[in-house]
Design a protein around this motif. Structure first.
Motif, PDB file in Angstrom:
ATOM      1  N   VAL A  27      55.953 -85.016  32.648  1.00  0.00           N
ATOM      2  CA  VAL A  27      55.926 -86.473  32.780  1.00  0.00           C
ATOM      3  C   VAL A  27      54.485 -86.975  32.791  1.00  0.00           C
ATOM      4  CG1 VAL A  27      58.114 -86.521  34.049  1.00  0.00           C
ATOM      5  CG2 VAL A  27      55.950 -86.364  35.308  1.00  0.00           C
ATOM      6  N   LYS A  28      54.328 -88.266  32.562  1.00  0.00           N
ATOM      7  CA  LYS A  28      53.012 -88.888  32.701  1.00  0.00           C
ATOM      8  C   LYS A  28      52.683 -88.972  34.186  1.00  0.00           C
ATOM      9  CE  LYS A  28      52.928 -91.557  28.492  1.00  0.00           C
ATOM     10  NZ  LYS A  28      52.595 -92.817  27.867  1.00  0.00           N
ATOM     11  N   PHE A  29      51.392 -88.824  34.484  1.00  0.00           N
ATOM     12  CA  PHE A  29      50.940 -88.814  35.873  1.00  0.00           C
ATOM     13  C   PHE A  29      49.591 -89.525  35.929  1.00  0.00           C
ATOM     14  CE2 PHE A  29      49.301 -86.838  39.774  1.00  0.00           C
ATOM     15  CZ  PHE A  29      50.431 -86.882  40.575  1.00  0.00           C
ATOM     16  N   PRO A  30      49.334 -90.267  36.993  1.00  0.00           N
ATOM     17  CA  PRO A  30      48.048 -90.973  37.084  1.00  0.00           C
ATOM     18  C   PRO A  30      46.864 -90.006  37.041  1.00  0.00           C
ATOM     19  CG  PRO A  30      49.523 -91.643  38.860  1.00  0.00           C
ATOM     20  CD  PRO A  30      50.180 -90.503  38.154  1.00  0.00           C
ATOM     21  N   HIS A  31      45.799 -90.421  36.392  1.00  0.00           N
ATOM     22  CA  HIS A  31      44.583 -89.596  36.353  1.00  0.00           C
ATOM     23  C   HIS A  31      44.076 -89.406  37.778  1.00  0.00           C
ATOM     24  CE1 HIS A  31      44.230 -89.394  32.009  1.00  0.00           C
ATOM     25  NE2 HIS A  31      44.701 -90.623  32.000  1.00  0.00           N
ATOM     26  N   CYS A  32      43.657 -88.190  38.088  1.00  0.00           N
ATOM     27  CA  CYS A  32      43.327 -87.856  39.476  1.00  0.00           C
ATOM     28  C   CYS A  32      42.101 -86.955  39.594  1.00  0.00           C
ATOM     29  CB  CYS A  32      44.528 -87.197  40.137  1.00  0.00           C
ATOM     30  SG  CYS A  32      45.206 -85.782  39.224  1.00  0.00           S
ATOM     31  N   GLN A  33      41.141 -87.099  38.677  1.00  0.00           N
ATOM     32  CA  GLN A  33      39.992 -86.204  38.637  1.00  0.00           C
ATOM     33  C   GLN A  33      39.214 -86.151  39.952  1.00  0.00           C
ATOM     34  OE1 GLN A  33      40.683 -88.443  36.273  1.00  0.00           O
ATOM     35  NE2 GLN A  33      40.383 -87.580  34.261  1.00  0.00           N
ATOM     36  N   GLY A  79      44.198 -75.109  43.151  1.00  0.00           N
ATOM     37  CA  GLY A  79      43.668 -75.671  41.930  1.00  0.00           C
ATOM     38  C   GLY A  79      42.182 -75.907  41.972  1.00  0.00           C
ATOM     39  N   LYS A  80      41.681 -76.281  40.800  1.00  0.00           N
ATOM     40  CA  LYS A  80      40.277 -76.649  40.644  1.00  0.00           C
ATOM     41  C   LYS A  80      40.097 -77.318  39.301  1.00  0.00           C
ATOM     42  CE  LYS A  80      38.963 -72.162  38.818  1.00  0.00           C
ATOM     43  NZ  LYS A  80      38.073 -71.036  38.876  1.00  0.00           N
ATOM     44  N   ASN A  81      38.999 -78.023  39.146  1.00  0.00           N
ATOM     45  CA  ASN A  81      38.656 -78.678  37.878  1.00  0.00           C
ATOM     46  C   ASN A  81      39.779 -79.560  37.336  1.00  0.00           C
ATOM     47  OD1 ASN A  81      36.165 -77.342  37.949  1.00  0.00           O
ATOM     48  ND2 ASN A  81      36.994 -75.591  36.825  1.00  0.00           N
ATOM     49  N   THR A 106      43.136 -84.513  33.958  1.00  0.00           N
ATOM     50  CA  THR A 106      42.443 -85.011  32.778  1.00  0.00           C
ATOM     51  C   THR A 106      43.428 -85.558  31.751  1.00  0.00           C
ATOM     52  OG1 THR A 106      40.711 -83.372  33.134  1.00  0.00           O
ATOM     53  CG2 THR A 106      40.777 -84.426  30.979  1.00  0.00           C
ATOM     54  N   ALA A 107      44.490 -84.821  31.512  1.00  0.00           N
ATOM     55  CA  ALA A 107      45.500 -85.244  30.535  1.00  0.00           C
ATOM     56  C   ALA A 107      46.436 -86.314  31.092  1.00  0.00           C
ATOM     57  CB  ALA A 107      46.317 -84.043  30.070  1.00  0.00           C
ATOM     58  N   GLY A 108      46.489 -86.453  32.410  1.00  0.00           N
ATOM     59  CA  GLY A 108      47.383 -87.425  33.020  1.00  0.00           C
ATOM     60  C   GLY A 108      48.843 -87.001  32.919  1.00  0.00           C
TER      61      GLY A 108
END
Length: 114
Positions: A27-33, A79-81, A106-108
């Motif tokens: 699914v689409k997900f908000p960017h969270c960098q 996780g990381k990056n 990054t991909a959202g």
């Protein structure tokens, strides 16, 4: 010869059952960098609660309710990056559903894997 044929048929049957039991929902997900592990976990929980339970009728049916208890164990988030694996548990009246949610900031996108 017949025993080998029967054994192969049985192996194919059980393999197809195992493959169909595991599901994945990308699914689409908000960017969270810029988020830390706890914030990503909260985002996953909120995404499921606000978007997925509403649009995934199989989950509601399996759980036995439309307003399940949802939690993330923040100690198990890895996780990381901008790549995260978030364990998500959804508890309903009938059963629990466990997802590993793979988030790509990054991909959202988020991939809910059961």
């Amino acid at each position: 010869m017949n025993k080998i044929g029967v054994a192969l048929c049985m192996a194919c049957f059980f393999t197809s059952f195992t493959v169909s039991a595991a599901e994945s929902h990308k699914v689409k997900f908000p960017h969270c960098q810029n988020l830390d592990a706890d914030a990503v976990g909260d985002s996953v929980k909120n995404d499921y609660q606000q978007n997925r339970i509403v649009s995934w009728p199989k989950d509601r049916e399996k759980l036995g309710q439309a307003d399940p208890v949802i939690w993330v164990n923040s100690k198990e988030i890895a996780g990381k990056n901008g790549q995260w694996k978030v364990p998500l548990t959804v508890r309903g009246m009938n059963t629990d559903i466990h997802y590993t949610v793979v988030v790509d900031c990054t991909a959202g996108t988020a991939d809910y894997q059961s």
